[in-house]
Every structure is written in structure tokens, then in C-alpha cells.
Write an enzyme that holds these catalytic residues in place. Structure first.
Site, mmCIF file in Angstrom:
data_model
loop_
_atom_site.group_PDB
_atom_site.id
_atom_site.type_symbol
_atom_site.label_atom_id
_atom_site.label_comp_id
_atom_site.label_asym_id
_atom_site.label_seq_id
_atom_site.Cartn_x
_atom_site.Cartn_y
_atom_site.Cartn_z
ATOM 1 N N ASP A 190 37.651 28.456 40.590
ATOM 2 C CA ASP A 190 36.368 29.336 39.463
ATOM 3 C C ASP A 190 35.063 28.695 39.570
ATOM 4 O O ASP A 190 34.702 27.317 38.739
ATOM 5 C CB ASP A 190 37.273 28.011 38.509
ATOM 6 C CG ASP A 190 36.456 28.486 37.676
ATOM 7 O OD1 ASP A 190 35.230 29.414 36.836
ATOM 8 O OD2 ASP A 190 37.374 28.226 36.555
ATOM 9 N N LYS B 247 24.458 31.584 37.816
ATOM 10 C CA LYS B 247 25.764 32.260 37.169
ATOM 11 C C LYS B 247 25.168 33.852 36.487
ATOM 12 O O LYS B 247 25.636 34.830 36.473
ATOM 13 C CB LYS B 247 27.413 32.222 37.042
ATOM 14 C CG LYS B 247 27.978 33.080 36.462
ATOM 15 C CD LYS B 247 29.387 32.413 36.360
ATOM 16 C CE LYS B 247 30.641 33.647 36.127
ATOM 17 N NZ LYS B 247 31.331 32.339 35.821
ATOM 18 N N GLU C 276 38.521 36.531 35.109
ATOM 19 C CA GLU C 276 38.645 35.325 34.587
ATOM 20 C C GLU C 276 39.692 35.172 33.433
ATOM 21 O O GLU C 276 40.561 34.030 33.649
ATOM 22 C CB GLU C 276 37.587 33.935 34.310
ATOM 23 C CG GLU C 276 36.977 33.417 35.221
ATOM 24 C CD GLU C 276 35.512 33.856 34.681
ATOM 25 O OE1 GLU C 276 34.607 33.071 33.364
ATOM 26 O OE2 GLU C 276 34.799 33.200 35.445
ATOM 27 N N ASP D 288 37.535 33.403 25.521
ATOM 28 C CA ASP D 288 37.338 32.545 26.672
ATOM 29 C C ASP D 288 35.577 31.912 26.886
ATOM 30 O O ASP D 288 35.102 33.024 26.955
ATOM 31 C CB ASP D 288 38.257 33.307 28.099
ATOM 32 C CG ASP D 288 36.855 32.500 29.741
ATOM 33 O OD1 ASP D 288 36.248 31.596 28.881
ATOM 34 O OD2 ASP D 288 36.963 32.722 30.721
#
Ligand code: AMP
Length: 517
Positions: free
Chosen positions: A8, A74, A153, A175
Site C-alpha cells: 500500500d 503520490k 485500494e 476511503d
């Protein structure tokens, strides 16, 4: 092949997991003994080349060395213009910084397992587009990892949820991580996982809640005579630390005091959860809108949703739980660890994709996973972005975007379009691949272009262009010559936002030779 792990790779934190010989996934501890590693890189050098420091130690020094730190990289994945200049004079792309994090994760996993880690499934936000998915795969490659697949994810979270609980039913995954927000609806039936719809915002996460709180605190501090912390790199880094700390505190206590020092003066701002909720309300509303959109896209109502899963560190904010309860009338599931669920699901997928036939002392095989889960696993995912092609109107001049694969189409997906050569003695077909639903080319992104030679035919000769989205949601374009009835081959798409093979090779060498701590 060595061991395949699930990674992850988060905006703020990362985690690595493997499937154990029992068939159950487990998060590996890093060399500091923690199960999560902050996705933070401090570029330090000691008179020689950079020796980046990754993780908790780097994060702790963020305020002291604001010019040498990279956080939230990211957010810049797939952005070809983003570069970080280190004090030693070296430059790094977002893929390289991510590769540095991945390399540290790989090395820590190898220490924990005592074996070489060669392969990985890396997770990405469901709403990541082609450029960002490709950039993630490239970061893996630079870190000398064979990326078996990039996995969404929320799908990974659902996969890990599905193994423990009686998970059957329609599940909504909310999420909210450090930098991105995804909402996904999927159906779980035994070992079948079917994603129905997904939506999100790749620039909405805990980081934005920190920013909103920082602005509020800065105003309060200025009223007390403090300098403008947003105008000074070091003060801003310190305020960010304090804001995040206060935000987390308010997840468990109703009020807190924010202590702040500048120019040898000490300040204190009392802060209540209500005040925090007020300054961040617009961000919560944005998640609410996206949840409503995904429900609409899936043609479902709250009555059809059996369970709500909260994933990502930011779902610890009480306001998230309140919002979800208020919207859905349901209590979110409690047996999901928001920090680990994604990595655990990635490890399951890595084992299923990898070719480990027999369990070793450390890790389980594909067969153990399947027997643990109760049968072969089938995951079907959907596209998060529409894909199209630029075509020309009958007037022969005006360009328009023709959607080839709509959003929320099951992947892998394939569609075809019949077209014709535009002029006599045309020798090549040039394809511009777009992302976005709108007809106006100005409002969509060209993700890549490619060219394929064709035989010399008269104007109007029929061609068939087909688009295929693979499971990683990267696109392959093929052209068929309908005169000779044969495939002219697949177009090698030059992705505008991604690295070329040459650059990748150089980066592999650069990062491969680096001492990473
Ligand atoms: P993730 O990327 O899923 O690890 O999420 C990290 C984000 O969760 C960061 O923005 C953290 O500040 C946030 N976070 C972690 N713990 C808490 C907490 N207790 N309350 C509020 N936010 C949190």
C-alpha cells in the site's frame, strides 16, 4: 521468483504485507518495528551523493529540514513537470522519489522475511488515471520490483474484509487517506468481488484537512501577534506538524490546545472539535457529494447497501463516521483496520498473481490462499475514467472526442470503432487517446498518441480501431485493416505524462546504486 508482497503505497503512509503459510495475510513490521512507514523522504548527503532517509526518522525531521524533505509525492505521480532539487544538486522525478520509498519497503520486508522480495502488487486509488497508474508501475520498476499488477485500494480493502467477516452483500467503501478520496460500491458473494461503480477525488485527503486547519490556526496566531507562518518555510512546516497533531487529538478528545513557537515567543490556540469540523466542513461536503454521485452511477439506493467500510487514516475523524451514519442510516463496520486493510488485500492479490506453488516457512502459496478463502477468487473491477479517441467531423476539420470506453465499465474491457482512411495514399493512422467524457477536445486530456503504418489505399478505405483496457486500466490500441481483413498491429502509445524506456533504465541505475536508510 522470490517472494511476492502487497504494497500500500500511500500519500502519507505505506505498508507491506505477505500471505503467511496459513493463508492469512499479515502486515510486516519495518526495521523500526512499526507496521506503517511514513511516505516521507529526507534527502541528506554527507559530502557525497544523496543518502535518502525514509520513514519515521525522516518525518520527524521535516520541520528542521523543510528544504530537504519530500512528503505527499503520490500527488505528483504522472506529472512530468514535477522535480525535486536536493541540496547536493541532484534532481528527482516523482517516480524516483516513490521508488526510493519502495526500495526501503522492499529492503525492510526482506529483513523481516529473511528472503528476497522480487514481486509486488502495488495499490492505487481507484480514481487514479492511466498516467498515474503507469507512473506507479514505473516507480516499482525503478525500485527493481516486478509489479505484478496495480490494484485499486478499495478493492484491496474489500478483499481483506471478505476473508474475515461474513461479508456477503453490497458494500460501500469510503476511503479517505492522506491525499486521496475514493468511494466504491462492490458486491461480495463468497470469493467473488464485483466492483459496480467508483468515483473520487485524487486531491482530497487528510492533507487538505491539515491545510484548512493551518489557515485557521495561522489567523488565530496572527491575532496574538505571531508572524505569518504560511510565509515562512520552516514555520509552515512546524505549523503543519502541530495542525496534524491537533487534528488527530480531536479524533479522540473534544478539545485541545495548539502550542506554537516563533521568534522565541510562545503562543497557544485552544481548539474544539466543533471548530475543527467547521473549518473543514466544505471538504466533508465534497466527500458527501461524491458518495451521492457513486450511488447514482450504480443505480442503487442506501437500502441496497448492506455495509459501509471505512478505510484510510482520515476516517478516524468522528465527522466521517457521523456523516456516513447520517447519509446511510447505517453504522460503519468496525472490524476493518483502516491502516492495514489495503496492504492485506494487496498481499492476497500478490499471492494469487504470483507463481509460488508451494508454501515456505514464511509465506503461503496460491493454493493456501484459496483454501483459506474458500475457493478461487474472482475480482471484477471497473474503469474509473472514460477513454476516448479524437476523431474528425464530416467537415474534415473540426476535431471531437469520441468516448470508446465509458466510466464504470467492467475491466478488462474492449470496444471497437469503424472508421475510414481520411485521404488518398494515406500511409499511417495516427491515434490520440483521450481521457474524459466530454465531446469538446479542450475538456479532455490526451493521455498518449501513437502511429501505425497502413497499406496505401484510396480515401475512405475501412479500418477498425479497437481499445482494450487491461486489468491495470492501462490502454492498448489495435488497428484492423478491413480491406485485407487483418490486424495491422497494436499501437505503441507514447504516453505524454510518463517516462520513456531510456529514462527508466537510467533511473533504475541511479536509484539502484543509492544507499537508502
Ligand atoms: P493513510 O494514507 O490512509 O495512512 O492516511 C493518513 C492520513 O490519516 C493522514 O492525513 C493522517 O493525518 C490521517 N490520520 C491518521 N490518524 C488520524 C486520526 N486519529 N484522526 C484524524 N486523522 C488521522
Amino acid at each position: 521468483m522470490g517472494i511476492a508482497v502487497g504494497i500500500d503505497l500511500g500519500t502519507t503512509n505505506s505498508a507491506v504485507s505477505v500471505v503467511r503459510p496459513t493463508g492469512k495475510p499479515e502486515v510486516l513490521k519495518n526495521k523500526e518495528g512499526d507496521s506503517i512507514t511514513p511516505s516521507v523522504v529526507l534527502f541528506q548527503s554527507f559530502g557525497g551523493p544523496d543518502e535518502p532517509l525514509v520513514g519515521e526518522q525522516a518525518k520527524r525531521q521535516a520541520a528542521a529540514f523543510p528544504d530537504d524533505i519530500v512528503q505527499h509525492v503520490k500527488r505528483y505521480m504522472g506529472d512530468p513537470s514535477w522535480r525535486f532539487d536536493s541540496s547536493s544538486g541532484a534532481q528527482y522525478s516523482a517516480e524516483e522519489v516513490s521508488a526510493i520509498i519502495l526500495k526501503r519497503l522492499k529492503e525492510d520486508a526482506e529483513i523481516a522475511l529473511g528472503e528476497e522480495v522480487t514481486d509486488a502488487v502495488i495499490t492505487v486509488p481507484a480514481y487514479f488515471d492511466d498516467a498515474r497508474r503507469t507512473a506507479t508501475k514505473q516507480a516499482g520498476q525503478i525500485a527493481a520490483l516486478n509489479v505484478l499488477r496495480v490494484l485499486n485500494e478499495p478493492t484491496a480493502a474489500a478483499l481483506s474484509y471478505g476473508i474475515d467477516a461474513d461479508a456477503n452483500g453490497t458494500v460501500l467503501v469510503y476511503d479517505l487517506g492522506g491525499g486521496t478520496f475514493d468511494v466504491t460500491i462492490l458486491k461480495i458473494a463468497g470469493t467473488e468481488f464485483e466492483v459496480i461503480a467508483t468515483d473520487g477525488d485524487r486531491n482530497l485527503g487528510g492533507f487538505d484537512f491539515d491545510n484548512a486547519l493551518m489557515s485557521y490556526l495561522n489567523e488565530e496566531l496572527k491575532k496574538q501577534g505571531a508572524p505569518d507562518a504560511l510565509e515562512d518555510v520552516a514555520l509552515m512546516a512546524s505549523l503543519r506538524e502541530k495542525a496534524e497533531f491537533a487534528k488527530k487529538a480531536l479524533s479522540t478528545v473534544p478539545k485541545t490546545n495548539v502550542q506554537f513557537s516563533a521568534n522565541d515567543q510562545h503562543y497557544r490556540v485552544p481548539l474544539t472539535r466543533e471548530e475543527f469540523n467547521e473549518v473543514t466542513q466544505s471538504l466533508m461536503v465534497r466527500t458527501q457529494e461524491l458518495v451521492a454521485d457513486v450511488l447514482e452511477a450504480s443505480k442503487l439506493t442506501w437500502d441496497d447497501i448492506d455495509k459501509v467500510l471505512l478505510v484510510g487514516g482520515s476516517t478516524r475523524m468522528p465527522a466521517v463516521r457521523e456523516l456516513v451514519e447520517q447519509m446511510s442510516g447505517k453504522s460503519p463496520e468496525l472490524d476493518v483496520n483502516p491502516d492495514e486493510a489495503v496492504a492485506l488485500g494487496a498481499a492476497i492479490q500478490a499471492t494469487l498473481e504470483g507463481d509460488i506453488e508451494v508454501s515456505t516457512e514464511q509465506v503461503g502459496s496460491k493454493a493456501t490462499v484459496e483454501s483459506f478463502l474458500g475457493g478461487p477468487v474472482h475480482i471484477s473491477d471497473v474503469t474509473s475514467q472514460a477513454l476516448g479517441v479524437i476523431l474528425i467531423e464530416a467537415d474534415g476539420v473540426t476535431e471531437f472526442n469520441q468516448v470508446m470506453i465509458e466510466r464504470n465499465t467492467k475491466v478488462p474491457a474492449k470496444t471497437e470503432l469503424k472508421t475510414k482512411t481520411a485521404y488518398d495514399r494515406q500511409t499511417a493512422v495516427h491515434v490520440k487517446v483521450t481521457q474524459g467524457d466530454e465531446r469538446d477536445p479542450q475538456n479532455v486530456t490526451i493521455v498518449g498518441e501513437g502511429q501505425l503504418e497502413i497499406p496505401v489505399y484510396p480515401k475512405g478505405s475501412p479500418l477498425r480501431v479497437s481499445y482494450e483496457y487491461d486489468v491495470d486500466q492501462t490502454v492498448v490500441v489495435e488497428v484492423h485493416d478491413l480491406t485485407a481483413n487483418k490486424s495491422l498491429g497494436t499501437i505503441k502509445i507514447e504516453r505524454v505524462a510518463n517516462l520513456g524506456e531510456g529514462e527508466l533504465g537510467e533511473m533504475e541505475q541511479k536509484i539502484g546504486g543509492m544507499q537508502i536508510n
